[in-house]
Scaffold this active site. Sequence first.
Site, PDB file in Angstrom:
ATOM      1  N   HIS A 158      12.214  -1.119   5.291  1.00 45.27           N
ATOM      2  CA  HIS A 158      12.427  -2.077   4.200  1.00 45.27           C
ATOM      3  C   HIS A 158      12.422  -1.259   2.924  1.00 45.27           C
ATOM      4  CE1 HIS A 158      12.477  -5.493   1.654  1.00 45.27           C
ATOM      5  NE2 HIS A 158      11.187  -5.529   1.385  1.00 45.27           N
ATOM      6  N   VAL A 192       0.820  -1.225   0.000  1.00 40.51           N
ATOM      7  CA  VAL A 192       0.000   0.000   0.000  1.00 40.51           C
ATOM      8  C   VAL A 192       0.848   1.267   0.000  1.00 40.51           C
ATOM      9  CG1 VAL A 192      -1.829  -1.217   1.242  1.00 40.51           C
ATOM     10  CG2 VAL A 192      -0.242   0.223   2.516  1.00 40.51           C
TER      11      VAL A 192
END
Length: 334
Positions: A109, A86
Amino acid sequence: MAATIYYDSDADLSHLKDVTIAILGYGSQGHAQAQNLRDSGCNVIIGQRPGSANYDLAVSHKFEPMSVEEAVKQADVINILLPDEVQGDVYRNQILPNLSDGNVLMCSHGFNIHFGQVEPPSGVDTLLVAPKGPGHLVRSEYEKGGGVPCLIALGDGASEKTRQIGLAYAKAIGGTRGGVIETTIAEETETDLFGEQVVLCGGVSELVKAAFETLVEAGYQPEMAYFECMHELKLIVDLFYEGGLSYMRYSVSNTAEYGDYVTGPRIITAETKQVMKQVLEEIQSGKFARDWILENRAGAASFKATRRRNRDHEIETVGRRLRKLMSWIDDKEV
């Protein structure tokens, strides 16, 4: 070449003085990093949509969550800890229009930065601080006075000031207690995806299922197959964690060690390694990222169907029944 590793003495929390840090997403990493930052004296705000369980969790932890847009407007350092799938849309629609020159855009990440879903404007540095463990461990180790080791990486053109902010951030969440390894966003992203797919999630899951099925199809009791192929895996992984492969082999019987040497290479073959190389190439080229992004844009129907099928596998139904009989296990139900 040895990695550069930073510890407590290499990081200075004063770099976060008078800095407002926005944590976007109060999930696994979000809740842990936000609480650790606050306990280290940092000014932390939370961007989390109302009506969600994570919104209520943030409130229960004495935060006052606000919209992503408002959190970005108020912050100097913005850490996007939303699910990978998302982040791109949220970034384009809610984060990018509210960034200011001099902001630092963070992640834990590098997927979306590395694969071009998050492209910061001129004047905004990118920074990665990635704990090498799940959020609950990041929190519990911090509370015990320890810390989960972290990775740190700077985006292209990021300044030395941003590096110091990153080290201070890592210290504030406990990372410098365990050691912070310098890397690149590309290296973190590609090795993380490879490890998840080939060993930690994909490889281990398929190995366990195939072994379980082999025993059951040969007429052995499913309960026996579960214990041998899944339950006892934790004992071996703990030995890996404590002392590597050699310590595991030292700790098991000579029979088990001999079986390791003669059978392991028959299971994980040169052909298996060749497939691993192919998987790595797909990650490096961006194919995996494209496939995952397109899957989500199409509603993730295939992903969700695969999830449902795997939850109904016999090893899962047997395991759920057996774990309820083991009072020492804090059984988790999805």
